[in-house]
Design an enzyme around this catalytic site. Structure first.
Site, PDB file in Angstrom:
ATOM      1  N   ASP A  24     -33.570 -18.279   1.262  1.00 24.37           N
ATOM      2  CA  ASP A  24     -32.283 -17.943   0.670  1.00 24.37           C
ATOM      3  C   ASP A  24     -31.524 -17.118   1.705  1.00 24.37           C
ATOM      4  O   ASP A  24     -31.791 -15.934   1.885  1.00 24.37           O
ATOM      5  CB  ASP A  24     -32.490 -17.141  -0.621  1.00 24.37           C
TER       6      ASP A  24
ATOM      7  N   GLU B 269     -27.688 -23.418  -4.094  1.00 25.73           N
ATOM      8  CA  GLU B 269     -28.345 -22.241  -4.650  1.00 25.73           C
ATOM      9  C   GLU B 269     -28.548 -22.309  -6.169  1.00 25.73           C
ATOM     10  O   GLU B 269     -29.653 -22.012  -6.655  1.00 25.73           O
ATOM     11  CB  GLU B 269     -27.555 -20.979  -4.258  1.00 25.73           C
TER      12      GLU B 269
ATOM     13  N   ASP C 262     -24.065 -17.893 -10.594  1.00 29.05           N
ATOM     14  CA  ASP C 262     -24.580 -17.307  -9.351  1.00 29.05           C
ATOM     15  C   ASP C 262     -23.490 -16.477  -8.683  1.00 29.05           C
ATOM     16  O   ASP C 262     -22.592 -17.017  -8.039  1.00 29.05           O
ATOM     17  CB  ASP C 262     -25.056 -18.425  -8.420  1.00 29.05           C
TER      18      ASP C 262
ATOM     19  N   LYS D  29     -22.060 -14.555   6.345  1.00 29.11           N
ATOM     20  CA  LYS D  29     -22.039 -15.832   5.633  1.00 29.11           C
ATOM     21  C   LYS D  29     -20.619 -16.207   5.208  1.00 29.11           C
ATOM     22  O   LYS D  29     -20.288 -17.391   5.106  1.00 29.11           O
ATOM     23  CB  LYS D  29     -22.952 -15.728   4.415  1.00 29.11           C
TER      24      LYS D  29
END
Length: 636
Positions: free
Chosen positions: A25, A198, A220, A87
């Site tokens: 992850d 994800e 999420d 990210k």
């Protein structure tokens, strides 16, 4: 030494055939690596017993970068060279990165994103780079350092090299962002078995853990991105029926709201330095996390000149500020439900993923939308990595008896072509199950037209200018015909990672052209080659770190075994010999956890030499004891 995993025949590969694979992850705030051992997914811990690796990298001009907790602790002290939340810049242009409001020094990459090239994007200013003491670095390079640290952790824990990894990405990552993630993994020396959304990974972990069936929503909310996916779980089939989200919305944005409130409350904040503003963001995040349990707190930090800043903040004030951002996430959830032709009442459960979902107001709002308390029995920080590990184990060929499940994911954004007038003709609509291939025929618009320019775009808008440009290429050799007579068949193919290939073929002659989409926001093969060459120093450092760990283990084992032997047979040594052994033992004990490889190695060698004669005498004593009272014919 690698530990063997013993299994019943037919249940899994023989121990020596078992392939080591992990799920990763790669998060905005924290990253994790997990694997499957004895059919159970588990997160791998670092040497200090910590599961989370902060996604932070600090760079220096004269030495290797540091990753994780040590880097995170230095972000206020050295904000320009400590990169966090990278990210959010993956697959983005310099223009987009600057528009994010981040305080980093962004620079354009030379010679990238030139209009008219095969991979250029309309309006793109090229791959974003961040200026550091180590040089100008792309987000791909920064992410590769985080992935390399996770790979080292996994190989140290599992005792051997990895055959591959499943790396998770936000469901709403577009093709450019997915390609950038794959490039980062390649640079870190990882074989990517699959890029996995994800929310889908979280559903795998939750669904297999609880034998769930029915329609589930996965909400999420991480540090930098938000995703919502609607899945249907039926007899081992995980089918994603709709997905939505926002790749520029996460916990960082909640922190920015708190930071803004502090700057408005403190006189003279306009003159704060970059150091001061990074310290403020660190304090804002800590205050947000405390408000998950407390009704009020202080946003406390110190300015570069030593001035202490303390601004009170209540949970009610934070929830009022956060309400518009939370409503944005709920809008995405409602849209995903509409795409799936479902009502909130049709959803059996809502799985919460991401550290920001620990915030009480978020859980309350999600519960109100779906009419039920969200599911939080799995750690929201770990559930994605655990699901990725299950998928990696399956793709590596380690299927257990009775383990029979299928994953059907979807593409998050529509793919199409530019047609006359700058309009978009969609070829593959969003929420199509992947892998997928779709084709459509086009024709020429002028008499005698011998070539066609094909512009591939991604997005939901009708105009090309409002969508993301992915690639351009040309089909040449079309035979001269009147306008509208040629038949050009364009085929889009999206693989299981969500990455795209496009082929154009003139049907009468068979003339063909194709492109594997690598957007300008990823890295070219030349970039990858250069970076892999540049990473040799890092590989040497990793190898040396591994040798040090192995030597430390050998030192600890030797020290413990010598101590045990002295306790039993210490009388075999005279005073001088005992003093010599004790000196070597103390030396090895003092350096066995040190960072100097040669020092540890020398201490181990010295202790081994000092105890050689002692070991021989112990062996003689053991033999004499074993033979005592025995006759020769009894030993034959």
């Amino acid at each position: 030494m690698a530990l063997l995993q013993i299994s019943e025949p037919g249940e899994s590969p023989a121990p020596h055939q078992r392939k080591l694979a992990v799920g990763i992850d790669l998060g905005t705030t924290n990253s994790l690596v997990a694997t499957v051992r004895s059919s159970v997914p588990e997160v791998l811990l670092d040497e200090s017993g910590r599961a989370l690796l902060p996604s932070a990298v600090r760079y220096f001009s004269d030495r290797q970068p540091i990753v994780g907790h040590d880097a995170l602790g230095a972000q206020a002290e050295d904000p320009s060279n400590t990169i966090v939340s990278v990210k959010r810049f993956m697959g983005r242009t310099t223009e987009e990165a600057r528009a994010s409001g981040s305080a980093y020094d962004f620079v354009d990459a030379p010679g990238v994103g030139t209009p008219g090239t095969e991979t250029s994007g309309a309006g793109a200013s090229g791959t974003v780079r961040l200026r550091t003491a180590h040089g100008d670095l792309t987000p791909v390079e920064v992410s590769s350092h985080i992935l390399a640290r996770l790979r080292s952790r996994a190989e140290a824990a599992l005792g051997d090299e990895l055959v591959g990894a499943v790396i998770t990405v936000p469901a709403y990552f577009d093709d450019a962002q997915r390609q950038a993630t794959r490039d980062a993994a390649r640079l870190a020396g990882l074989n990517v078995l699959r890029l996995l959304n994800e929310p889908t990974a979280a559903a795998i972990a939750y669904g297999l853990e609880n034998a769930a069936e029915g329609v589930y929503a996965v909400y999420d909310l991480g540090g930098g991105t938000f995703d919502v996916s609607i899945l249907r779980l039926t007899k081992g089939v995980f089918e994603v029926v709709a997905t939505g989200g926002d790749t520029a919305l996460g916990g960082d944005d909640f922190d920015a709201l708190i930071a803004q409130r502090v700057t408005e409350a403190v006189a003279g904040s306009a003159g704060w330095s970059r150091h001061d503003r990074r310290a403020l963001l660190v304090a804002a995040r800590a205050a947000r996390e405390r408000l998950s349990d407390a009704d009020e707190t202080l946003v406390s930090f110190q300015l570069q000149d030593g001035t202490a800043v303390d601004v009170p903040l209540t949970r009610g004030q934070f929830e009022t500020m956060a309400a518009p951002l939370i409503e944005r996430t709920l809008d995405c959830a409602r849209r995903a439900l509409r795409d799936a032709n479902l009502q909130p009442a049709d959803v059996r459960g809502v799985v919460m993923v991401g550290g920001a979902t620990r915030t009480p107001v978020v859980r309350r709002a999600v519960g109100e939308l779906f009419g039920q308390p969200p599911l939080t029995d799995l750690d929201p920080d770990q559930v994605v990595a655990l699901g990725a590990a299950l998928q990696a184990n399956l793709l590596a060929g380690n299927r257990m008896a009775g383990e029979d499940w299928l994953l059907l994911d979807v593409i998050p954004l529509s793919l199409g072509l530019e047609t006359m007038g700058g309009l978009v003709e969609r070829i593959i609509p969003r929420n199509s199950t992947i892998p997928v291939a779709r084709a459509q025929e086009f024709t020429t618009f002028k008499d005698g037209q011998g070539a066609m320019s094909i512009h591939v775009v991604q997005g939901e808008r009708e105009l090309v200018s409002a969508c993301r440009s992915l690639a351009r290429f040309e089909l040449r050799g079309i035979p001269p015909m009147v306008a509208g007579a040629a038949r050009i068949r364009v085929t889009f193919q999206v693989d299981a990672d969500g990455l795209l290939g496009v082929t154009a073929r003139e049907q009468t002659t068979g003339v063909e052209a194709s492109v594997t989409v690598k957007p300008s926001y990823g890295l070219s093969d030349d970039d990858i080659t250069r970076m892999l060459a540049d990473s040799i120093d890092q590989a040497d450092a990793d190898a040396r770190a591994r040798m040090l760990r192995e030597q430390q283990v050998e030192a600890r084992q030797l020290v413990e075994s010598v101590r045990a032997a002295l306790a039993v047979d210490g009388d075999l040594l005279d005073d001088g010999e005992r003093a010599h052994v004790d000196e070597a033992l103390a030396r090895a004990d003092s350096v066995r956890d040190g960072d100097d490889l040669e020092q540890v190695r020398a201490a181990v060698s010295a202790l081994s030499e000092a105890t050689d004669a002692f070991a021989a005498r112990r062996m003689d004593r053991s033999i004499r004891k074993a033979l005592s009272g025995r006759k020769l014919d009894e030993l034959s």
